[in-house]
Design a protein around this motif. Structure first.
Motif, PDB file in Angstrom:
ATOM      1  N   ARG A 121     -36.793  -4.582  15.335  1.00 25.43           N
ATOM      2  CA  ARG A 121     -38.011  -4.699  16.280  1.00 25.43           C
ATOM      3  C   ARG A 121     -38.240  -5.746  17.215  1.00 25.43           C
ATOM      4  O   ARG A 121     -38.312  -5.566  18.186  1.00 25.43           O
ATOM      5  CB  ARG A 121     -39.095  -4.354  15.237  1.00 25.43           C
ATOM      6  CG  ARG A 121     -40.535  -4.079  16.227  1.00 25.43           C
ATOM      7  CD  ARG A 121     -41.907  -3.957  15.272  1.00 25.43           C
ATOM      8  NE  ARG A 121     -41.710  -2.923  14.146  1.00 25.43           N
ATOM      9  CZ  ARG A 121     -41.440  -3.021  13.039  1.00 25.43           C
ATOM     10  NH1 ARG A 121     -41.632  -4.341  12.443  1.00 25.43           N
ATOM     11  NH2 ARG A 121     -41.675  -2.077  11.962  1.00 25.43           N
ATOM     12  N   ASP A 122     -37.822  -6.920  16.509  1.00 27.84           N
ATOM     13  CA  ASP A 122     -38.108  -8.180  17.311  1.00 27.84           C
ATOM     14  C   ASP A 122     -36.946  -8.166  18.342  1.00 27.84           C
ATOM     15  O   ASP A 122     -37.281  -8.540  19.503  1.00 27.84           O
ATOM     16  CB  ASP A 122     -38.147  -9.430  16.502  1.00 27.84           C
ATOM     17  CG  ASP A 122     -39.379  -9.374  15.542  1.00 27.84           C
ATOM     18  OD1 ASP A 122     -40.397  -8.827  15.694  1.00 27.84           O
ATOM     19  OD2 ASP A 122     -39.311 -10.166  14.438  1.00 27.84           O
ATOM     20  N   ALA A 123     -35.563  -7.755  18.082  1.00 27.84           N
ATOM     21  CA  ALA A 123     -34.695  -7.847  18.867  1.00 27.84           C
ATOM     22  C   ALA A 123     -34.839  -7.007  20.115  1.00 27.84           C
ATOM     23  O   ALA A 123     -34.476  -7.474  21.134  1.00 27.84           O
ATOM     24  CB  ALA A 123     -33.371  -7.380  18.000  1.00 27.84           C
ATOM     25  N   GLY A 128     -36.583  -6.992  26.072  1.00 29.65           N
ATOM     26  CA  GLY A 128     -37.599  -6.542  27.152  1.00 29.65           C
ATOM     27  C   GLY A 128     -38.128  -4.978  26.932  1.00 29.65           C
ATOM     28  O   GLY A 128     -38.612  -4.549  28.155  1.00 29.65           O
ATOM     29  N   LEU A 129     -37.838  -4.388  25.773  1.00 32.11           N
ATOM     30  CA  LEU A 129     -38.317  -3.079  25.733  1.00 32.11           C
ATOM     31  C   LEU A 129     -39.785  -2.767  25.572  1.00 32.11           C
ATOM     32  O   LEU A 129     -40.426  -3.868  25.147  1.00 32.11           O
ATOM     33  CB  LEU A 129     -37.475  -2.303  24.283  1.00 32.11           C
ATOM     34  CG  LEU A 129     -36.189  -1.557  24.622  1.00 32.11           C
ATOM     35  CD1 LEU A 129     -35.174  -2.637  25.015  1.00 32.11           C
ATOM     36  CD2 LEU A 129     -35.820  -0.857  23.669  1.00 32.11           C
ATOM     37  N   SER A 130     -40.354  -1.945  26.108  1.00 30.11           N
ATOM     38  CA  SER A 130     -41.720  -1.671  26.140  1.00 30.11           C
ATOM     39  C   SER A 130     -42.141  -1.060  24.766  1.00 30.11           C
ATOM     40  O   SER A 130     -41.348  -0.758  23.995  1.00 30.11           O
ATOM     41  CB  SER A 130     -42.365  -0.830  27.303  1.00 30.11           C
ATOM     42  OG  SER A 130     -41.711   0.398  26.976  1.00 30.11           O
ATOM     43  N   GLY A 131     -43.314  -1.137  24.429  1.00 31.74           N
ATOM     44  CA  GLY A 131     -43.940  -0.709  23.098  1.00 31.74           C
ATOM     45  C   GLY A 131     -43.329   0.752  22.859  1.00 31.74           C
ATOM     46  O   GLY A 131     -43.122   1.157  21.614  1.00 31.74           O
ATOM     47  N   TRP A 132     -43.394   1.680  23.796  1.00 34.99           N
ATOM     48  CA  TRP A 132     -42.908   2.810  23.676  1.00 34.99           C
ATOM     49  C   TRP A 132     -41.763   2.963  23.473  1.00 34.99           C
ATOM     50  O   TRP A 132     -41.096   3.867  22.481  1.00 34.99           O
ATOM     51  CB  TRP A 132     -43.565   3.868  25.060  1.00 34.99           C
ATOM     52  CG  TRP A 132     -42.847   5.118  25.291  1.00 34.99           C
ATOM     53  CD1 TRP A 132     -42.006   5.468  25.877  1.00 34.99           C
ATOM     54  CD2 TRP A 132     -43.049   6.326  24.230  1.00 34.99           C
ATOM     55  NE1 TRP A 132     -41.550   6.743  25.783  1.00 34.99           N
ATOM     56  CE2 TRP A 132     -42.133   7.372  24.715  1.00 34.99           C
ATOM     57  CE3 TRP A 132     -44.074   6.387  23.090  1.00 34.99           C
ATOM     58  CZ2 TRP A 132     -42.315   8.603  24.132  1.00 34.99           C
ATOM     59  CZ3 TRP A 132     -43.982   7.694  22.685  1.00 34.99           C
ATOM     60  CH2 TRP A 132     -43.060   8.821  22.929  1.00 34.99           C
ATOM     61  N   GLN A 133     -40.599   2.072  24.222  1.00 37.32           N
ATOM     62  CA  GLN A 133     -39.293   2.160  24.076  1.00 37.32           C
ATOM     63  C   GLN A 133     -39.078   1.810  22.641  1.00 37.32           C
ATOM     64  O   GLN A 133     -38.003   2.281  22.081  1.00 37.32           O
ATOM     65  CB  GLN A 133     -38.856   1.458  25.210  1.00 37.32           C
ATOM     66  CG  GLN A 133     -38.800   2.130  26.494  1.00 37.32           C
ATOM     67  CD  GLN A 133     -38.270   1.223  27.573  1.00 37.32           C
ATOM     68  OE1 GLN A 133     -38.466  -0.279  27.460  1.00 37.32           O
ATOM     69  NE2 GLN A 133     -37.522   1.542  28.466  1.00 37.32           N
ATOM     70  N   VAL A 134     -39.810   0.795  22.309  1.00 34.56           N
ATOM     71  CA  VAL A 134     -39.439   0.342  20.668  1.00 34.56           C
ATOM     72  C   VAL A 134     -39.686   1.367  19.886  1.00 34.56           C
ATOM     73  O   VAL A 134     -38.902   1.614  18.920  1.00 34.56           O
ATOM     74  CB  VAL A 134     -40.389  -0.653  20.340  1.00 34.56           C
ATOM     75  CG1 VAL A 134     -40.115  -1.362  19.163  1.00 34.56           C
ATOM     76  CG2 VAL A 134     -39.991  -2.079  21.317  1.00 34.56           C
TER      77      VAL A 134
END
Length: 240
Positions: A121-123, A128-134
């Motif tokens: 998750r941290d990686a 630069g991934l957004s919350g939705w992309q994560v």
């Protein structure tokens, strides 16, 4: 004949399977009711559970909702909902069964996201991934085994409980049991037992099939970790 012998005779009569309103018709109704209820439960529970798990908030609320939902008797819902705009028949049955499916679907969706590897998750956030992309690219794939486990539990519970649909004209295999109760016990006992056997057999078949699906979507490393945890727990119990 004994009730068991009557049930065997009833199940071996081809007309009881192929006639209108027979086993094949009732089985189709039962599967449609169950599938629709579990699908509705997934549409409601999974988005909520996944998002709450992603944000890390309202964990207590998830537990509360799951417990409250479990405390509501399905038969009570089946009795109340037909008195609303849903009326008697399949819509009210599907909604009632969907409520019954919510606890395992919601709880497992939330747990699956919370159990995602924090480093992954941290990686993803560091890239630069957004919350939705994560959530979509990292947490959701890692939560799939938990979603499968919740789906399996909900589906088996719904299939077993859908027999109650016959009390509100909802159809399904419960109609066979209900028709048996409408006869003299000496004549209908075998049919009642046969209907119960059919419901139990269907629930066990669903359990086996979905257990295989759950195993297929669970990575080997996760399965090995679970087996190790189970062995440690068993050893601790034995040692205590």
């Amino acid at each position: 004949m004994s009730v068991i012998e009557q049930a065997i005779v009833w199940l071996n009569d081809p007309l009881n399977w192929t006639n209108p309103g027979g086993v094949l018709d009732r089985l189709g109704e039962h599967l449609i009711l169950s599938a629709a209820a579990v699908a509705l439960g997934c549409l409601v529970a999974w988005p909520i559970g996944l998002w709450l798990g992603h944000t890390g908030r309202a964990g207590g609320l998830v537990v509360l909702v799951a417990n409250v939902t479990l405390a509501i008797p399905t038969l009570a819902l089946l009795t109340i909902l037909p008195l609303t705009f849903l009326g008697f028949g399949r819509p009210s049955v599907i909604v009632a069964l969907a409520v019954f499916a919510l606890p395992p679907l919601l709880a497992n969706a939330y747990t699956g996201v919370r159990q995602a590897d924090p480093e992954a998750r941290d990686a993803a956030r560091g890239m630069g991934l957004s919350g939705w992309q994560v959530l979509r690219q990292v947490e959701l794939p890692l939560a799939v085994p938990y979603l499968a486990a919740g789906f399996r539990t909900a589906a088996v519970q719904v299939v077993a409980t859908a027999a109650l649909a016959s009390f509100v004209n909802g159809g399904g295999l419960g109609q066979i049991i209900r028709a048996g109760f409408g006869l003299d016990i000496a004549a209908g006992g075998g049919q009642i037992l046969a209907g119960g056997v059919l419901v139990a057999a269907l629930a066990m078949l669903v359990e086996v099939v979905l257990a295989l699906v759950e195993r297929a979507v669970t990575p080997r490393a996760v399965r090995a970790a679970r087996r190790g945890a189970n062995r440690r727990a068993a050893d601790a119990v034995a040692g205590g």
